[in-house]
Design a protein around this motif. Structure first.
Motif, PDB file in Angstrom:
ATOM      1  N   LEU A  30      -9.357  27.184 -22.975  1.00  0.00           N
ATOM      2  CA  LEU A  30      -8.226  27.122 -22.055  1.00  0.00           C
ATOM      3  C   LEU A  30      -8.151  25.737 -21.418  1.00  0.00           C
ATOM      4  CD1 LEU A  30      -8.634  30.581 -20.300  1.00  0.00           C
ATOM      5  CD2 LEU A  30      -6.940  29.957 -22.029  1.00  0.00           C
ATOM      6  N   PRO A  31      -6.977  25.297 -21.033  1.00  0.00           N
ATOM      7  CA  PRO A  31      -6.854  23.980 -20.387  1.00  0.00           C
ATOM      8  C   PRO A  31      -7.697  23.919 -19.119  1.00  0.00           C
ATOM      9  CG  PRO A  31      -4.705  24.862 -20.985  1.00  0.00           C
ATOM     10  CD  PRO A  31      -5.689  25.969 -21.194  1.00  0.00           C
ATOM     11  N   LEU A  32      -8.298  22.760 -18.861  1.00  0.00           N
ATOM     12  CA  LEU A  32      -9.101  22.588 -17.665  1.00  0.00           C
ATOM     13  C   LEU A  32      -8.210  22.596 -16.435  1.00  0.00           C
ATOM     14  CD1 LEU A  32     -11.526  19.758 -18.823  1.00  0.00           C
ATOM     15  CD2 LEU A  32     -12.089  22.161 -18.460  1.00  0.00           C
ATOM     16  N   PRO A  33      -8.737  23.083 -15.302  1.00  0.00           N
ATOM     17  CA  PRO A  33      -7.942  23.076 -14.074  1.00  0.00           C
ATOM     18  C   PRO A  33      -7.735  21.658 -13.578  1.00  0.00           C
ATOM     19  CG  PRO A  33     -10.211  23.719 -13.617  1.00  0.00           C
ATOM     20  CD  PRO A  33     -10.071  23.652 -15.106  1.00  0.00           C
ATOM     21  N   PRO A  34      -6.805  21.451 -12.651  1.00  0.00           N
ATOM     22  CA  PRO A  34      -6.583  20.110 -12.096  1.00  0.00           C
ATOM     23  C   PRO A  34      -7.861  19.536 -11.512  1.00  0.00           C
ATOM     24  CG  PRO A  34      -4.851  21.627 -11.408  1.00  0.00           C
ATOM     25  CD  PRO A  34      -5.892  22.456 -12.094  1.00  0.00           C
ATOM     26  N   GLY A  35      -7.936  18.196 -11.440  1.00  0.00           N
ATOM     27  CA  GLY A  35      -9.151  17.522 -11.000  1.00  0.00           C
ATOM     28  C   GLY A  35      -9.631  17.954  -9.630  1.00  0.00           C
ATOM     29  N   HIS A  36      -8.705  18.218  -8.698  1.00  0.00           N
ATOM     30  CA  HIS A  36      -9.128  18.578  -7.344  1.00  0.00           C
ATOM     31  C   HIS A  36      -9.814  19.938  -7.313  1.00  0.00           C
ATOM     32  CE1 HIS A  36      -5.394  20.884  -7.476  1.00  0.00           C
ATOM     33  NE2 HIS A  36      -5.801  21.525  -6.415  1.00  0.00           N
ATOM     34  N   LEU A  37      -9.607  20.777  -8.341  1.00  0.00           N
ATOM     35  CA  LEU A  37     -10.318  22.051  -8.404  1.00  0.00           C
ATOM     36  C   LEU A  37     -11.638  21.911  -9.136  1.00  0.00           C
ATOM     37  CD1 LEU A  37      -7.481  24.646  -9.109  1.00  0.00           C
ATOM     38  CD2 LEU A  37      -8.546  24.032  -6.943  1.00  0.00           C
ATOM     39  N   GLN A  38     -11.759  20.937 -10.034  1.00  0.00           N
ATOM     40  CA  GLN A  38     -13.005  20.747 -10.754  1.00  0.00           C
ATOM     41  C   GLN A  38     -14.113  20.316  -9.812  1.00  0.00           C
ATOM     42  OE1 GLN A  38     -12.835  18.584 -14.512  1.00  0.00           O
ATOM     43  NE2 GLN A  38     -10.630  18.832 -14.509  1.00  0.00           N
ATOM     44  N   ASP A  39     -13.829  19.503  -8.804  1.00  0.00           N
ATOM     45  CA  ASP A  39     -14.866  19.071  -7.879  1.00  0.00           C
ATOM     46  C   ASP A  39     -14.889  19.901  -6.605  1.00  0.00           C
ATOM     47  OD1 ASP A  39     -12.681  18.220  -6.446  1.00  0.00           O
ATOM     48  OD2 ASP A  39     -13.007  16.093  -6.811  1.00  0.00           O
ATOM     49  N   GLY A  40     -14.072  20.934  -6.533  1.00  0.00           N
ATOM     50  CA  GLY A  40     -14.122  21.830  -5.394  1.00  0.00           C
ATOM     51  C   GLY A  40     -13.112  21.525  -4.312  1.00  0.00           C
ATOM     52  N   ASN A  41     -12.484  20.365  -4.345  1.00  0.00           N
ATOM     53  CA  ASN A  41     -11.490  20.036  -3.326  1.00  0.00           C
ATOM     54  C   ASN A  41     -10.295  20.977  -3.446  1.00  0.00           C
ATOM     55  OD1 ASN A  41     -13.123  17.962  -2.563  1.00  0.00           O
ATOM     56  ND2 ASN A  41     -11.956  16.384  -3.618  1.00  0.00           N
ATOM     57  N   GLY A  42      -9.781  21.418  -2.325  1.00  0.00           N
ATOM     58  CA  GLY A  42      -8.623  22.294  -2.335  1.00  0.00           C
ATOM     59  C   GLY A  42      -8.970  23.762  -2.377  1.00  0.00           C
ATOM     60  N   SER A 154     -21.199   9.903   2.890  1.00  0.00           N
ATOM     61  CA  SER A 154     -20.059  10.516   2.204  1.00  0.00           C
ATOM     62  C   SER A 154     -20.173  12.028   2.051  1.00  0.00           C
ATOM     63  CB  SER A 154     -19.897   9.892   0.811  1.00  0.00           C
ATOM     64  OG  SER A 154     -21.062  10.125   0.025  1.00  0.00           O
ATOM     65  N   GLY A 155     -21.352  12.590   2.348  1.00  0.00           N
ATOM     66  CA  GLY A 155     -21.505  14.032   2.188  1.00  0.00           C
ATOM     67  C   GLY A 155     -22.948  14.477   2.165  1.00  0.00           C
ATOM     68  N   MET A 156     -23.253  15.366   1.238  1.00  0.00           N
ATOM     69  CA  MET A 156     -24.560  16.010   1.197  1.00  0.00           C
ATOM     70  C   MET A 156     -25.108  15.998  -0.225  1.00  0.00           C
ATOM     71  SD  MET A 156     -25.309  20.031   2.024  1.00  0.00           S
ATOM     72  CE  MET A 156     -24.760  19.835   3.705  1.00  0.00           C
ATOM     73  N   SER A 172     -37.072  23.898 -14.441  1.00  0.00           N
ATOM     74  CA  SER A 172     -35.735  23.321 -14.537  1.00  0.00           C
ATOM     75  C   SER A 172     -35.415  22.657 -13.206  1.00  0.00           C
ATOM     76  CB  SER A 172     -34.686  24.393 -14.868  1.00  0.00           C
ATOM     77  OG  SER A 172     -33.414  23.808 -15.073  1.00  0.00           O
ATOM     78  N   ALA A 173     -34.495  21.700 -13.238  1.00  0.00           N
ATOM     79  CA  ALA A 173     -34.105  21.008 -12.011  1.00  0.00           C
ATOM     80  C   ALA A 173     -32.639  20.613 -12.105  1.00  0.00           C
ATOM     81  CB  ALA A 173     -34.977  19.772 -11.786  1.00  0.00           C
ATOM     82  N   ALA A 174     -31.986  20.552 -10.961  1.00  0.00           N
ATOM     83  CA  ALA A 174     -30.570  20.208 -10.918  1.00  0.00           C
ATOM     84  C   ALA A 174     -30.272  19.482  -9.615  1.00  0.00           C
ATOM     85  CB  ALA A 174     -29.706  21.462 -11.027  1.00  0.00           C
ATOM     86  N   ALA A 175     -29.214  18.685  -9.649  1.00  0.00           N
ATOM     87  CA  ALA A 175     -28.772  17.954  -8.462  1.00  0.00           C
ATOM     88  C   ALA A 175     -27.255  17.982  -8.395  1.00  0.00           C
ATOM     89  CB  ALA A 175     -29.285  16.516  -8.497  1.00  0.00           C
ATOM     90  N   ALA A 176     -26.738  18.030  -7.177  1.00  0.00           N
ATOM     91  CA  ALA A 176     -25.288  18.033  -6.992  1.00  0.00           C
ATOM     92  C   ALA A 176     -24.963  17.342  -5.671  1.00  0.00           C
ATOM     93  CB  ALA A 176     -24.743  19.459  -6.989  1.00  0.00           C
ATOM     94  N   HIS A 177     -23.804  16.736  -5.622  1.00  0.00           N
ATOM     95  CA  HIS A 177     -23.355  16.093  -4.395  1.00  0.00           C
ATOM     96  C   HIS A 177     -22.155  16.854  -3.853  1.00  0.00           C
ATOM     97  CE1 HIS A 177     -21.284  13.070  -1.832  1.00  0.00           C
ATOM     98  NE2 HIS A 177     -22.528  12.774  -1.504  1.00  0.00           N
ATOM     99  N   ALA A 178     -22.215  17.208  -2.574  1.00  0.00           N
ATOM    100  CA  ALA A 178     -21.114  17.898  -1.900  1.00  0.00           C
ATOM    101  C   ALA A 178     -20.456  16.904  -0.960  1.00  0.00           C
ATOM    102  CB  ALA A 178     -21.635  19.110  -1.137  1.00  0.00           C
ATOM    103  N   SER A 179     -19.245  16.510  -1.269  1.00  0.00           N
ATOM    104  CA  SER A 179     -18.572  15.476  -0.481  1.00  0.00           C
ATOM    105  C   SER A 179     -18.023  16.057   0.822  1.00  0.00           C
ATOM    106  CB  SER A 179     -17.434  14.848  -1.284  1.00  0.00           C
ATOM    107  OG  SER A 179     -16.397  15.800  -1.481  1.00  0.00           O
ATOM    108  N   LEU A 180     -17.772  15.165   1.763  1.00  0.00           N
ATOM    109  CA  LEU A 180     -17.188  15.563   3.043  1.00  0.00           C
ATOM    110  C   LEU A 180     -15.797  16.156   2.823  1.00  0.00           C
ATOM    111  CD1 LEU A 180     -17.217  15.643   6.143  1.00  0.00           C
ATOM    112  CD2 LEU A 180     -16.449  13.262   6.129  1.00  0.00           C
ATOM    113  N   ALA A 181     -15.040  15.592   1.896  1.00  0.00           N
ATOM    114  CA  ALA A 181     -13.702  16.108   1.603  1.00  0.00           C
ATOM    115  C   ALA A 181     -13.782  17.521   1.027  1.00  0.00           C
ATOM    116  CB  ALA A 181     -12.990  15.180   0.621  1.00  0.00           C
ATOM    117  N   GLU A 182     -14.786  17.763   0.209  1.00  0.00           N
ATOM    118  CA  GLU A 182     -14.954  19.071  -0.420  1.00  0.00           C
ATOM    119  C   GLU A 182     -15.427  20.111   0.579  1.00  0.00           C
ATOM    120  OE1 GLU A 182     -17.646  20.951  -4.087  1.00  0.00           O
ATOM    121  OE2 GLU A 182     -17.793  18.840  -3.547  1.00  0.00           O
TER     122      GLU A 182
END
Length: 219
Positions: A30-42, A154-156, A172-182
């Motif tokens: 399926l088509p990917l959602p708009p960019g602002h939804l991919q990073d959680g914004n909106g 800029s965030g967390m 296993s290990a993972a890292a993610a950045h949560a922006s202030l805008a998000e």
């Protein structure tokens, strides 16, 4: 007669190609959602937390070692990198979202907060507890998901690790950045005067220092 047979073969071939074309189209992503939804914004506040948890768990799945899905796992409450003995509403909510996302990815997740028996009260019927005396002590857990978070301008930054309890080995290990805008519903920009570890830092304008949890402290 020969012409009729050739016509039937041709029509049959066209039908097979048409069906194959439909099948291939059905399997296309399926088509990917708009960019602002991919990073959680909106997204609304509760959804953005689930979005962050899903990003972390997807990363854990990509980088895991063998047999990780067959082990019983519990999820520790996320804490800051500077304080391992206390958490926040943000950390407790992220813990629940991580448990949900892990189960959806077919991990064997243990809910450590399940009490030994149901408590029937006028306020409601409860079975979850944070009182260690009410909790079960027979959970056969082999892995634990440990998560820490830290703050920047800029965030967390959030880091998660699946650890083998017996050998203290990272599976296993993972890292993610949560922006202030998000995460505007959870984070707020720094003020012009900030106190950290007993030291007061002064900035020329808001937002020049580290972000902080809404209504709370980063320590």
């Amino acid at each position: 007669m020969m012409m009729k047979k050739l016509l039937k073969v041709a029509l049959y071939g066209i039908s097979v190609l048409a069906l194959a074309s439909c099948t291939l189209k059905a399997k296309e992503p399926l088509p990917l959602p708009p960019g602002h939804l991919q990073d959680g914004n909106g997204l609304p506040p509760t959804a953005v937390m689930d979005h962050l948890a899903a990003r972390i768990v997807n990363d854990l799945v990509r980088h895991h070692k063998d047999y990780i899905f067959s082990k019983m796992m519990l999820v520790a409450t996320p804490v800051t990198v500077s304080e391992f003995n206390q958490s926040s509403d943000f950390g407790r909510q992220l813990q629940q979202s991580l448990m949900t996302s892990l189960q959806q990815q077919k991990f064997n997740v243990v809910d450590i907060n399940l009490a030994q028996s149901m408590r029937i009260t006028p306020q409601g019927d409860f079975i979850l507890s944070r009182d260690w005396q009410q909790l079960r002590d027979d959970a056969l857990v082999e892995y634990v998901l440990v998560t820490t978070y830290s703050f920047n301008q800029s965030g967390m930054q959030v880091n998660s690790k699946i650890v083998d309890l017996a050998y203290q080995q990272l599976m296993s290990a993972a890292a993610a950045h949560a922006s202030l805008a998000e995460f505007g519903a959870y984070l707020e920009p720094s003020r012009t005067s900030v106190s950290e570890s007993g030291i007061i830092y002064r900035y020329s304008k808001p937002g020049e220092g580290k972000v902080k949890l809404m209504g709370g402290s980063n320590e």
